[in-house]
Design a protein around this motif. Sequence first.
Motif, short mmCIF file in Angstrom:
data_model
loop_
_atom_site.label_atom_id
_atom_site.label_comp_id
_atom_site.label_asym_id
_atom_site.label_seq_id
_atom_site.Cartn_x
_atom_site.Cartn_y
_atom_site.Cartn_z
N MET A 1 -17.64 33.51 -7.68
CA MET A 1 -16.38 32.68 -7.84
C MET A 1 -16.43 31.57 -6.73
O MET A 1 -16.00 30.62 -7.22
CB MET A 1 -15.34 33.57 -7.37
N LEU A 2 -16.70 31.92 -5.50
CA LEU A 2 -16.69 30.85 -4.31
C LEU A 2 -17.75 29.89 -5.02
O LEU A 2 -17.38 28.56 -4.58
CB LEU A 2 -17.05 31.62 -3.07
N ARG A 3 -18.91 30.07 -5.11
CA ARG A 3 -19.67 28.87 -5.50
C ARG A 3 -19.27 28.19 -6.76
O ARG A 3 -19.48 26.95 -6.76
CB ARG A 3 -21.10 29.81 -5.78
N ARG A 4 -18.67 28.82 -7.64
CA ARG A 4 -18.05 28.06 -8.80
C ARG A 4 -17.06 27.23 -8.24
O ARG A 4 -16.97 25.88 -8.74
CB ARG A 4 -17.53 28.81 -9.86
N GLU A 5 -16.10 27.64 -7.55
CA GLU A 5 -15.01 26.56 -7.03
C GLU A 5 -15.50 25.56 -6.19
O GLU A 5 -15.17 24.52 -6.27
CB GLU A 5 -14.09 27.51 -5.94
N VAL A 6 -16.51 25.63 -5.41
CA VAL A 6 -17.29 24.52 -4.72
C VAL A 6 -17.83 23.58 -5.75
O VAL A 6 -17.67 22.34 -5.39
CB VAL A 6 -18.43 25.33 -3.73
N GLU A 7 -18.58 24.01 -6.56
CA GLU A 7 -19.23 23.32 -7.43
C GLU A 7 -18.18 22.36 -8.35
O GLU A 7 -18.42 21.44 -8.51
CB GLU A 7 -20.14 24.11 -8.52
N LEU A 8 -17.08 22.95 -8.78
CA LEU A 8 -16.11 22.15 -9.79
C LEU A 8 -15.18 21.58 -8.62
O LEU A 8 -14.73 20.36 -9.31
CB LEU A 8 -15.24 23.20 -10.28
N THR A 9 -14.83 21.77 -7.60
CA THR A 9 -13.80 21.22 -6.87
C THR A 9 -14.52 19.78 -5.93
O THR A 9 -13.75 19.06 -5.50
CB THR A 9 -12.89 21.85 -6.17
N GLY A 10 -15.49 20.46 -5.55
CA GLY A 10 -16.32 19.29 -4.56
C GLY A 10 -15.97 19.71 -3.10
O GLY A 10 -15.94 18.88 -2.08
N LEU A 11 -15.29 20.65 -3.05
CA LEU A 11 -14.74 21.28 -1.72
C LEU A 11 -15.52 22.19 -1.07
O LEU A 11 -16.59 22.48 -1.65
CB LEU A 11 -13.45 22.05 -1.85
N SER A 12 -15.74 22.07 0.26
CA SER A 12 -16.65 23.07 0.94
C SER A 12 -16.16 24.46 0.74
O SER A 12 -14.94 24.81 0.36
CB SER A 12 -16.63 22.69 2.50
N GLU A 13 -17.16 25.43 1.19
CA GLU A 13 -16.53 26.84 1.24
C GLU A 13 -15.33 26.84 2.10
O GLU A 13 -14.63 27.68 1.89
CB GLU A 13 -17.72 27.73 1.62
N ALA A 14 -15.50 26.16 3.22
CA ALA A 14 -14.46 26.46 4.21
C ALA A 14 -13.13 26.04 3.68
O ALA A 14 -12.01 26.51 3.86
CB ALA A 14 -14.53 25.83 5.58
N GLU A 15 -13.05 24.96 3.04
CA GLU A 15 -11.78 24.49 2.29
C GLU A 15 -11.24 25.21 1.19
O GLU A 15 -10.07 25.27 0.95
CB GLU A 15 -12.09 22.87 1.85
N VAL A 16 -12.13 25.99 0.43
CA VAL A 16 -11.57 26.47 -0.56
C VAL A 16 -11.08 27.97 -0.19
O VAL A 16 -10.02 28.20 -0.47
CB VAL A 16 -12.96 27.18 -1.55
#
Length: 273
Positions: free
Chosen positions: A8-23
């Motif tokens: 889920m974290l990888r998906r959020e990073v990929e879709l939002t363009g945010l870093s893991e830390a920002e997510v």
Amino acid sequence: MLGLHEVMLRREVELTGLSEAEVKAKLTLSLEIMKRATERGLTADIKSVSGLIGGDAKKVREHSERTKSVCGSLMSRAISRAMAVLEVNAAMGKIVAAPTAGSSGVVPGVLLTVAEEFALDDAALIKGLLTAGAVGFIITRNATVSGAEGGCQAETGSAAAMAAAAVVEMMGGSPPAALHAAAICLQNVLGLVCDPIAGLVEVPCEHRNALGAANALISAEMALAGVASIIPFDEVVEAMYRVGHSLPCELRETALGGLAGTPTGQRIKKVLF
């Protein structure tokens, strides 16, 4: 094997363009809102605008603290927190809709209590929220979390499935075990109707959030012990969707049937509106 939370974290990073830390920072904000809602619901004198609910979460908490709890301390804390968030929501307070406002008590009620019981930190809670998000995403992509479309099985049932999977991964369980927990959760509430009295997301919604919290903990316990769902999670979700569409419209958040359609439910509606 990647955990559901990692996927889920990888998906959020990929879709939002945010870093893991920002997510994770965004999830930390949601977590703080959840904490404040549970705290307010258990300490403040809350009453919904209609007057139908408010104060019951405190009753459950105080009862378990002053006498023997039938459910045990952990379960009692989880269900009182779940109820507390619904009371805050009904009083127009700030909550996190996870996945909806009407089912917003289950995930925080369960996750915050498990973290408290086992001294888990916020990093573990963020992990749990990611796992819960993954299960919620699968359900929304393949079925629905809307009570109006699929009944309360789709609303509090989905919230419970999200929480159950989250608890499994927070406690070190495997991804398959997390999905077994989610599947067991949904199986337990197939056919559950959505029948809010007077059309308000208050009664019986608050009680069903408490039920959802209990369902999540029971399902997580079973999955962590190695109990498997015979029907795979994806197929349970599909079954839930079909069951929801089989329900008559009176039992899908129209406030026409179920408890909303009882003489008392109808009388309350006339008084309020």
